[in-house]
Each structure stands twice: as C-alpha cells, then as structure tokens.
Design a protein around this motif. Structure first.
Motif, mmCIF file in Angstrom:
data_model
loop_
_atom_site.group_PDB
_atom_site.id
_atom_site.type_symbol
_atom_site.label_atom_id
_atom_site.label_comp_id
_atom_site.label_asym_id
_atom_site.label_seq_id
_atom_site.Cartn_x
_atom_site.Cartn_y
_atom_site.Cartn_z
ATOM 1 N N ALA A 184 104.099 3.398 1.414
ATOM 2 C CA ALA A 184 103.283 4.573 1.113
ATOM 3 C C ALA A 184 102.601 4.423 -0.247
ATOM 4 C CB ALA A 184 104.142 5.833 1.145
ATOM 5 N N TYR A 185 103.332 3.896 -1.227
ATOM 6 C CA TYR A 185 102.797 3.701 -2.578
ATOM 7 C C TYR A 185 101.634 2.703 -2.575
ATOM 8 C CZ TYR A 185 102.553 1.947 -7.385
ATOM 9 O OH TYR A 185 102.112 1.532 -8.620
ATOM 10 N N SER A 190 98.647 3.922 -0.344
ATOM 11 C CA SER A 190 97.866 4.987 -0.974
ATOM 12 C C SER A 190 96.971 4.440 -2.080
ATOM 13 C CB SER A 190 98.808 6.063 -1.538
ATOM 14 O OG SER A 190 99.500 6.732 -0.508
ATOM 15 N N LYS A 191 97.469 3.485 -2.841
ATOM 16 C CA LYS A 191 96.648 2.869 -3.887
ATOM 17 C C LYS A 191 95.456 2.136 -3.271
ATOM 18 C CE LYS A 191 98.073 1.012 -7.577
ATOM 19 N NZ LYS A 191 98.655 0.097 -8.588
ATOM 20 N N GLU A 192 95.709 1.415 -2.173
ATOM 21 C CA GLU A 192 94.616 0.706 -1.508
ATOM 22 C C GLU A 192 93.605 1.696 -0.925
ATOM 23 O OE1 GLU A 192 97.047 -3.354 -0.181
ATOM 24 O OE2 GLU A 192 96.545 -1.824 1.302
ATOM 25 N N TYR A 193 94.116 2.782 -0.358
ATOM 26 C CA TYR A 193 93.245 3.825 0.194
ATOM 27 C C TYR A 193 92.319 4.391 -0.883
ATOM 28 C CZ TYR A 193 92.185 8.681 1.589
ATOM 29 O OH TYR A 193 91.575 9.887 1.838
ATOM 30 N N HIS A 196 97.470 10.121 -8.458
ATOM 31 C CA HIS A 196 98.784 10.574 -8.914
ATOM 32 C C HIS A 196 99.304 11.738 -8.062
ATOM 33 C CE1 HIS A 196 97.678 8.687 -13.007
ATOM 34 N NE2 HIS A 196 98.470 7.873 -12.335
ATOM 35 N N LEU A 197 98.419 12.629 -7.664
ATOM 36 C CA LEU A 197 98.833 13.729 -6.796
ATOM 37 C C LEU A 197 99.233 13.198 -5.420
ATOM 38 C CD1 LEU A 197 99.156 16.746 -6.237
ATOM 39 C CD2 LEU A 197 96.736 16.818 -5.606
ATOM 40 N N ILE A 198 98.480 12.233 -4.911
ATOM 41 C CA ILE A 198 98.813 11.625 -3.619
ATOM 42 C C ILE A 198 100.182 10.956 -3.676
ATOM 43 C CG2 ILE A 198 98.178 9.792 -2.004
ATOM 44 C CD1 ILE A 198 95.252 10.371 -2.662
ATOM 45 N N GLY A 227 98.508 8.465 4.058
ATOM 46 C CA GLY A 227 99.302 7.441 3.388
ATOM 47 C C GLY A 227 100.732 7.834 3.109
ATOM 48 N N GLY A 228 101.058 9.138 3.176
ATOM 49 C CA GLY A 228 102.402 9.590 2.848
ATOM 50 C C GLY A 228 103.172 10.189 3.995
#
Length: 302
Positions: free
Chosen positions: A43-44, A47-50, A64-66, A122-123
């Motif tokens: 997920a981490y 989400s960064k790639e997204y 950061h919120l994601i 992503g989460g």
C-alpha cells in the motif's frame, strides 16, 4: 559493468517474478503480522507510485494523507475493527477538502478527488488480501493452516492470477491479433485474454478440488478472479496512459513498479472475498435471494 546488464529483460523479469512470488507466498501462508506488514508495504509503495503518476498529469494528491489512511485501513482490517473504517473514509474525505482549502493547490477539485481515490485504490482495496486470509477463522491467522478457509481461498486467488498473466502472455504472443483495449493497452489481445482465462479457470478448478470446494464453486471463482484481474490490469493501464507514462515505477527489474505487479489483485481480491464469503463459506445470501424471488413471483401471481 552493472550486474543487471548481464541479464536481458526477460531473464530479469523471470528472476524478479520468482523471488517476489516465493516471498509473497510465504507471507500468505504465514498470515497474521507478516501478511499485514506485506499489505502495508505494498500500500505504501503503490500509493507513492500512484501519486508520482498523477503528478505527471498535473494533479497534486496529498501523499501523506493517503499514507495515513492506508495505515489505518490495514491495521483496522487486521484487528477486524470494521466499524471504524467509515470513520477513516469520512475523515479522510474531509481532510482532503481541508488540505486543498489550506494549501490552495490547483486544480482544486481534481486534487481532492485524486486524494480520495488514492486511499481507496491504494489503501482500502489491498486490505481485502487480509480479509480473504482471515475468512472462516477467528484470529489474525498467524501460521494457521486450514485449507478450506481463507488460506485455501487466497492460494486459489494467487495461482489463478499467476496463470492468467502467464497464459495471456503466451497465447497473446503466439496467436494475438485482435486488440483487447487498443487505446488503454495496445499490446493486450483478445486471444491472449481468452487463453489466460481458460487456463486460469482450469487452475482454479484443480486448486478448488485440492481445498475441497465444489467444482462449480471453483469454476465460478476462477472466472470471476481472472475476469477482474484483467479489468484491474487495464484500470492501472488507464491511469498510466492518461498520465503518459509506461510503468508505475522502476523498483522491480524487468517488471516496472510495484503497482504494475499488484494491479491484478486490486479488483479481483475484493470480488473473490465477496464470492467466497457469501456463496461458499455461507450460502445465506443465496437463500435470501431465492426467498425474495419466490415472494416477488408470488406477489405478481406466478
């Protein structure tokens, strides 16, 4: 000379795929904390790639919120505190609007929308791996090996998606002529999709026999899993195509980014969980539906 230069792309792809496969399989079998940490890591990175992809499109989702929402989703899922999931969704949505108001990043609505989509895509969706592993058992599932339960269902999912990818690649390479989704992913073909689907269903039925579920249940599961695995793959391709990027990242030699490898699971795992939970582990939904249908038919005089 770099070690990576000694191998061609196909060899790197194979080696990376095998190493990732064994590592993920080990976490799946272990369950509990190892699986929770794996999902949190995916997920981490995902989400960064997204966020990196969308930045190339000119959007500015709040990473950061994601990531905060991702962590909350994974922990709450592992602890089975589903009553708090709507709290995270609600506060996350309010937080996205608040951050845009405070920071004033344009485009305003797009940044709110892509932030909310980010912690769902992503989460929350990856959390269904934990939900499926916990299915039909009371604990976190730490080293709990009970095949006709979440472990067996997750193994069926794992190998069905693996065979879908391999089958689609092989059949597409040999027989592919008709584009499946030419705008989103020009290299994917209808022939490859059909070949991967057929092999995936056969694989699901074999594993279904091994974990002692009815043949028709594993046939339906195999079809649903391979169908939504391919939809998930195309969905991620849509995001990349819209942003004008080829891969979600370059962290996995021969494969691109983590999101490129996890995309097939993001849609197929929730669908598999719903199917196994409501139609295999418990048939109450089927009974309720039949009862409702009978009442409806009786009401119209049939």
């Amino acid at each position: 000379m770099s070690v990576l230069n000694l191998f061609n792309n196909s060899t790197l792809r194979l080696i990376t795929g095998i190493l990732i496969g064994f590592f993920v399989l080990g976490c799946v079998i272990a369950g509990g904390i190892p699986l929770m940490l794996l999902v949190m890591f995916v997920a981490y990175i995902g989400s960064k790639e997204y966020v990196d992809i969308l930045k190339k499109k000119g959007f500015r989702p709040f990473l950061h919120l994601i990531l905060l929402a991702d962590i909350c989703f994974v922990v709450l899922t592992a602890l089975k505190r589903f009553d708090l999931v709507p709290v995270v969704l609600t506060l996350g949505t309010i937080g996205a609007f608040t951050l845009v108001l405070c920071k004033g990043r344009q485009p305003y609505i797009a940044n709110v929308a892509t932030t909310v989509l980010g912690f769902i895509y992503g989460g929350w969706l990856p959390c269904y791996v934990i939900l499926l592993r916990q299915l039909n058992q009371d604990s976190l599932g730490f080293f709990t090996i009970k095949m006709c339960s979440g472990l067996g269902f997750l193994l069926l999912l794992f190998f069905t998606i693996l065979v879908t990818d391999v089958g689609a690649y092989v059949f597409g390479s040999k027989f592919g002529k008709t584009p499946l989704a030419p705008v989103v992913s020009p290299k994917k073909t209808v022939e490859g999709s059909i070949g991967g689907t057929v092999l995936a269903i056969i694989t699901a039925m074999i594993i279904g026999w091994l974990i002692h579920i009815e043949w028709y249940q594993s046939l339906i599961a195999g079809f649903l899993i391979t169908l939504f695995a391919q939809v998930g793959d195309l969905a991620e391709s849509l995001i990349k195509r819209d942003a004008g990027v080829k891969d979600s990242g370059n962290s996995l030699p021969g494969h691109g980014g983590f999101l490129d490898r996890a995309d097939s699971y993001l849609f197929s795992t929730p669908v598999a969980y719903f199917y196994f939970n409501y139609f295999v582990v418990s048939d109450q939904l089927t009974i309720d539906f039949i009862s409702f249908a009978r009442k409806a038919l009786h009401a119209v005089g049939l």
